[in-house]
Design an enzyme around this catalytic site. Structure first.
Site, short mmCIF file in Angstrom:
data_model
loop_
_atom_site.label_atom_id
_atom_site.label_comp_id
_atom_site.label_asym_id
_atom_site.label_seq_id
_atom_site.Cartn_x
_atom_site.Cartn_y
_atom_site.Cartn_z
N SER A 234 0.88 -1.34 -0.10
CA SER A 234 -0.05 0.17 0.06
C SER A 234 0.74 1.34 -0.05
O SER A 234 0.68 2.33 -0.61
CB SER A 234 -0.84 0.06 1.22
OG SER A 234 -0.30 -0.38 2.26
N HIS A 264 -1.81 -9.11 2.08
CA HIS A 264 -1.55 -7.60 2.76
C HIS A 264 -2.46 -7.37 3.93
O HIS A 264 -2.71 -8.27 4.76
CB HIS A 264 -1.47 -6.66 1.69
CG HIS A 264 -0.65 -5.14 2.34
ND1 HIS A 264 -0.18 -5.17 3.53
CD2 HIS A 264 -0.82 -4.11 1.58
CE1 HIS A 264 0.33 -3.91 3.52
NE2 HIS A 264 -0.12 -2.96 2.50
N HIS A 310 6.28 -12.84 7.44
CA HIS A 310 6.34 -11.50 7.08
C HIS A 310 7.67 -11.37 6.27
O HIS A 310 8.42 -12.02 6.33
CB HIS A 310 6.68 -10.50 8.38
CG HIS A 310 6.27 -9.15 8.18
ND1 HIS A 310 7.17 -8.34 7.59
CD2 HIS A 310 5.26 -8.56 8.29
CE1 HIS A 310 6.66 -7.03 7.27
NE2 HIS A 310 5.50 -7.17 7.85
N ARG A 319 3.60 -5.42 17.23
CA ARG A 319 2.22 -4.63 17.44
C ARG A 319 1.20 -5.85 17.64
O ARG A 319 0.27 -5.78 18.22
CB ARG A 319 1.88 -4.11 15.85
CG ARG A 319 2.52 -2.90 15.32
CD ARG A 319 2.64 -2.99 14.06
NE ARG A 319 2.74 -4.00 13.25
CZ ARG A 319 2.61 -4.06 11.83
NH1 ARG A 319 1.94 -2.99 11.18
NH2 ARG A 319 2.91 -5.11 10.99
N ASP A 365 -1.80 -8.95 12.05
CA ASP A 365 -2.92 -9.39 11.83
C ASP A 365 -3.41 -10.71 12.79
O ASP A 365 -4.47 -11.15 12.89
CB ASP A 365 -3.13 -9.49 10.44
CG ASP A 365 -2.79 -8.45 9.46
OD1 ASP A 365 -3.34 -7.43 9.84
OD2 ASP A 365 -2.12 -8.64 8.36
#
Ligand code: HAX
Length: 424
Positions: A234, A264, A310, A319, A365
Site C-alpha cells: 500500500s 497484505h 512477514h 504490534r 493481523d
C-alpha cells in the site's frame, strides 16, 4: 493556528531538501547494493530502492516510528502519531490543539459520499466501498486545485498537507459510513458535535459500543497500523501514484486496493475466518492436537496460516504484542482470544517444522480481529477498512515528505526475459 504547523513543516521541508541535495551531489555515485536476478523475480525483496523517513522496520525488532519503538507509543493518539510521522517530533500542546482543530470539521463527510456508498451493490466488499468513497471525494482535493492554479513544485507540499489532514479525518466518517451502510441498513451516525478527538469520533460513528475499553481499542488500533516503512504494497502504491502528482485521494484510494489483498491488509479478516472455522469444525476451542492437525491440513493443501510470517520481520511483531497485552490488561476471556493465544503457542513450531516460511512468528493481523470481534464488531469483512483508516496516516505522511523533498516521478527500468537471459 495552522501557521505554527506550516512554519514547522517549512523547516522540515528545507532540511529534507538540503539532505537530498547534498546526498545526491556529494554521494550520488555511491552504490547501495547490487540487484540479483532472484530479487527481480522475487518481488524486489530486499532491494533498497526507496526513501522513507517516517518509519523503519527491522527484521529483529519491527516497527519504529521516527526511530521510536512502536511499543513506546501505545499511549499516543492518532493525531500525535500523524504529526510524529510528518515532522519527526511528537506535537507540543499548541501543535496538538491546532491539529485537532484542523481534523475536527472533517469527521462528518459530505452527503454525496454517503449517497455513493448507498448506490453500490449490497454485497460490495467494504474495501471496494472505502476506495470508491475516496474517489468520490477527489473533487475536494486542494492539491489538484493548487496544481491547476499553477502552484510551484516547492509549494505543492502545503496543498498536500491540506489534503492529508482532510483525508485522514474523513477516513473516520467514511469508514463508519461504509460500516453503517453495508451492515446496518444505511443508518449512518453523524459525527459527535464538538468532539475533536479522532478515535473518539470514529468509535462514536461506528455505533458499536460506549465501553471506554472499546474506545481505547479503536485508538490503539489506529496507532498500531499507522505506518510500516515504504516498501509494503500500500505504501509503495501511494508513493508511485502520487509521484505522478496525482493527489492524495487518487493515491490513497489506489493504496486501499492493494491493502485489500489477502497477502497484505486482508490477512486480518482471513485470520478471524481461520479462527471461526476452527471453532465451527471442533464445536468450540479445539484441543492442541486438533489445532495441530488442522494447521497441517491447511499447509498440506497449499494454504497459508494467516497472520503468520512477514516479508521483513523475523521475530514476533511488536504490534501483535501490543494487542496481546491489551487483551491481558482488559482480561478479555472469550474463545477467539483464547485461540489466538493457543495458535501463538503452536503454529510457530509447525511453520518451523515445515521449513518454508522465513518467519514463523505472528504479524499484527494475528490478534487484531479477535479483539474487534470481542467488543462486538463481528463483521470481519470490515476489518481491513479499520486498517485502512489508520494506514492513511502513514501513506499521507510519506507522500507529504516526498512532496517536501520535491521527489521526481518514479520510473524504474524493466527487463525482458531475453535481456535477463543475456546477462546470465
Ligand atoms: N503460512 C504458510 N506458508 C507461509 C507462511 C504462512 N503464514 N508465510 C510464508 N509462507 C511460505 C510462503 O508462501 C512461501 O512459500 P512458496 O515458497 O511455496 O511460495 C515461503 O513460505 C517463503 O515465504 P517467505 O519468504 O517467508 O514470505 P514472503 O516474504 O514471500 O511473504 C507474507 C510474506 C506475509 C506474504 C507471507 O508470510 C504470508 O503469506 N503470510 C500469511 C498472510 C499474512 O499474514 N499476511 C499479512 C502480512 C502482514 C501485512 O502486510 N499486513 O498487512
Amino acid at each position: 493556528m495552522i501557521s505554527i504547523l506550516h512554519d514547522k513543516l517549512q523547516k522540515t521541508a528545507e532540511a529534507l531538501r538540503a539532505a537530498r541535495t547534498s546526498l545526491v551531489k556529494e554521494h550520488g555515485e555511491t552504490v547501495l547494493s547490487s540487484v540479483t536476478i532472484e530479487q527481480v523475480f522475487g518481488g524486489m525483496r530486499g532491494v533498497p530502492a526507496l526513501v522513507c523517513d517516517t518509519s523503519s522496520v527491522s527484521a529483529d525488532e519491527g516497527l519504529r516510528i521516527r526511530n521510536i519503538p512502536i511499543l513506546e507509543l501505545t499511549d499516543a493518539t492518532p493525531e500525535e502519531i500523524f504529526w510524529l510521522l510528518v515532522s519527526g517530533e511528537r506535537p507540543n500542546a499548541e501543535e496538538l490543539a491546532a491539529l485537532k482543530d484542523l481534523f475536527a470539521p472533517h469527521y462528518q463527510i459530505p452527503s454525496y459520499v454517503v449517497d455513493t456508498l448507498k448506490a453500490m451493490p449490497k454485497d460490495a466488499h467494504p474495501m471496494a466501498m472505502l476506495s470508491a468513497g475516496l474517489m468520490a471525494m477527489e473533487r475536494e482535493s486542494a492539491f489538484r486545485k493548487a496544481y491547476d492554479a499553477g502552484a510551484g513544485k516547492d509549494e505543492l507540499w502545503k496543498a498536500m498537507f491540506e489534503d492529508s489532514v482532510r483525508l485522514i479525518a474523513s477516513m473516520a466518517g467514511l469508514a463508519a459510513a461504509v460500516y453503517r451502510v453495508r451492515f446496518h441498513g444505511g443508518s449512518v451516525i453523524d459525527a459527535p458535535a464538538g468532539e475533536k478527538d479522532m478515535s473518539n469520533a470514529f468509535a462514536h460513528m461506528l455505533g458499536i459500543s460506549n465501553d471506554p475499553a472499546w474506545k481505547d481499542l479503536v485508538r490503539l488500533y489506529l496507532v498500531l497500523h499507522s505506518d510500516h516503512e515504504g516498501g509494503n504494497v500500500s505504501a509503495m502504491t501511494s508513493y508511485v501514484v502520487s509521484s505522478a502528482l496525482s493527489d492524495a485521494y487518487y493515491s490513497v484510494s489506489a493504496a486501499m486496493c492493494g491493502l485489500a489483498g489477502p497477502l497484505h491488509g486482508l490477512a486480518n479478516q482471513e485470520c478471524l475466518r481461520f479462527i471461526i472455522d476452527l471453532e465451527k469444525q471442533f464445536g468450540g476451542v479445539p484441543t492442541e492436537e486438533q489445532l495441530r492437525e488442522y494447521a497441517w491440513n491447511r499447509l498440506n493443501s497449499g494454504q497459508v496460516i494467516p497472520g503468520y510470517g512477514h516479508a521483513v520481520l523475523r521475530v514476533t511483531d511488536p504490534r501483535f504484542t501490543a494487542f496481546y497485552d491489551f487483551a491481558e490488561k482488559h482480561n478479555i476471556n472469550d474463545d477467539n482470544v483464547k485461540l489466538v493465544q493457543m495458535i501463538y503457542n503452536i503454529v510457530p513450531g509447525i511453520l518451523k517444522e515445515q521449513g518454508k516460511a522465513k518467519n514463523p512468528w505472528p504479524n499484527v493481523d494475528a490478534a487484531s480481529g479477535s479483539l474487534l470481534y470481542a467488543y462486538g464488531m463481528t463483521e470481519f469483512d470490515f476489518y481491513t477498512v479499520m486498517f485502512g483508516v489508520s494506514r492513511a496516516m502513514g501513506l499521507c505522511a510519506q507522500m507529504l515528505v516526498n512532496r517536501m523533498m520535491m521527489s521526481p516521478i518514479v520510473r524504474p527500468k524493466s527487463l525482458t526475459i531475453a535481456e535477463m537471459q543475456s546477462k546470465a
